[in-house]
Design an enzyme around this catalytic site. Structure first.
Site: not given
Ligand code: ADP
Length: 400
Positions: A7, A14, A90, A179, A209-210, A240, A284, A330, A332, A334, A385
């Site tokens: 990637n 990566k 990727r 995605h 995620g982000n 965004r 978080r 991230g 979804g 967590n 992915e």
């Molecule tokens: P990217 O789009 O960069 O791949 P990720 O899928 O890694 O992003 O998601 C990043 C997001 O996930 C961040 O906003 C972070 O706050 C959230 N996140 C990651 N771990 C946790 C956790 N343990 N609890 C709540 N949110 C989390």
């Protein structure tokens, strides 16, 4: 059989190396700050992580360092780099040509170069990664998996914007979606988990995620998604804005005397959770601040929940029903609170979360968090992915 997944970003590269016979990850890592300084991280399961600052002037040099580590006596997992049977890249954007994962030859690279104007950020980086790999492994099969391909079967009303039609024909302005590899992977995993054929299910997958996107999937085929011409469209994200009234853009540009680049930065890097809270792009931190009573953190999260709910409602209408709702990535995977708030007051649509199951979910595996009387199955599915790319690459390798 061993597959290396790459990637490549503008200043990063990566990688993940898989043993496909055993379906296991052998090593993964990444190079950062390519072109300015350079550092490398290399992780092998059950071994200490390797980290080093190292001069990385180009993607070629970065890849050479990765290969050195993969065969290194102490940190390596291969005897020789020739053990890599295929490389899967990727690629975010496959334009209108790549409707599925494909072999990468000179013609494919030329096409990807031709669509750099609609993919200025990721396109050149992905091409650099492919060229570096071709130079270092000239006899190894190279393939690419495109985040846009999953959306290749959209009907035109789902991808044409209501602009003058020649914005599409002359300028390539249409909805592409992103995605896709993640949405495709979690939809397959969800069907496997439920022990039902994918082609019997109506699904909505929320990759939060982000960057975040939501996809409607009918019988395994994506029929709509929230991201569009770029990953900017859709719900509020880390930095965004997601969808806004487009006229805000010329209004702010004139009023604040912004260049297109500055406006782009405002929308992509300074908005979303970060922009509204003024605290952080990390959910978080925003959740913590909201719990402590910070009004703007509460506001930002409410915008997020409302946005996701609207897509779920809209897509349930487009699908004419819903069997499975998936949370991934991230946030979804967590965030208990995000899943709870999105699913609350959705019983009209057959969505009822089990609070206890949601609160006590286990990380890293698929969790069913639906209430016993929920018509819709609500699942938390870890995305992967890179493994999906490795599977696609293996399929192309087996067919060659
Ligand atoms: P990217 O789009 O960069 O791949 P990720 O899928 O890694 O992003 O998601 C990043 C997001 O996930 C961040 O906003 C972070 O706050 C959230 N996140 C990651 N771990 C946790 C956790 N343990 N609890 C709540 N949110 C989390």
């Amino acid at each position: 059989m061993k597959i290396l997944v790459i990637n490549s970003g503008s200043s990063s590269l990566k990688y993940q190396l898989f043993d496909m016979d055993k379906s296991i990850l052998l090593a993964k890592g990444g190079c950062e700050r390519i072109g300015t300084a350079g550092n490398i991280t290399h992780k092998v399961p059950n071994k200490p992580d390797y980290k080093a600052d190292i001069d990385l002037p180009s993607h070629d040099e970065a890849l050479k360092e990765v290969f050195k580590l993969l065969v290194d006596k102490q940190n390596g997992v291969l005897q020789s780099i020739d053990e890599i049977d295929a490389v899967g890249h990727r690629v975010a954007h496959g334009g209108e040509r790549f409707k599925k994962s494909s072999l990468i030859d000179d013609d494919a690279i030329a096409y990807l170069e031709s669509i750099v104007p609609i993919n200025p950020l990721h396109g050149p980086a992905a091409i650099k990664g492919m060229k570096a790999c071709k130079a270092l492994l000239p006899n190894t099969l190279q393939a690419a998996t495109f985040d846009t391909s999953f959306y290749a079967n959209f009907k035109p009303s789902r991808y044409i914007y209501a602009l003058p039609y020649d914005c599409y024909t002359n300028d390539g302005v249409r909805r592409y979606g992103f995605h896709g590899t993640s949405h495709r992977y979690v939809s397959q995993k969800a069907a496997e988990f439920l022990n039902k054929p994918l082609n019997s299910l109506k699904m909505i997958t929320c990759h939060l995620g982000n960057g975040s996107s939501i996809t409607a999937i009918d019988k395994g085929i994506a029929v709509d998604t929230s991201m569009g011409f770029t990953p900017q469209e859709g719900i509020l994200m880390g930095t965004r804005s997601g969808s806004i009234d487009p006229t805000i853009i010329p209004y702010l540009m004139k009023r604040r005397n912004l260049t297109p680049e500055q406006m782009d930065e405002l929308l992509n890097k300074k908005s979303g959770l970060l922009g509204v809270t003024g605290i952080s792009n990390d959910s978080r931190n925003c959740e913590e601040a909201a719990l402590a009573g910070n009004e703007r953190a509460n506001l930002a999260l409410d915008i997020l929940y409302d946005g996701i709910k609207k897509y779920i409602g809209g897509y349930t209408a487009e699908l004419n029903g819903l069997d499975v709702l998936v949370f991934t990535a991230g946030i979804g995977e967590n965030s208990t609170i995000v899943r709870e708030r999105v699913c609350e007051n959705m019983d009209y649509l057959g969505i009822k979360i089990d609070k206890n199951k949601n609160d006590n979910f286990k990380r890293g595996i698929i969790n069913d968090i639906s209430a016993d009387d929920s018509k819709v199955k609500i699942l938390v599915v870890p995305t992967n992915e890179e493994y999906m790319i490795a599977l696609d690459t293996k399929e192309l390798y087996d067919k060659r």
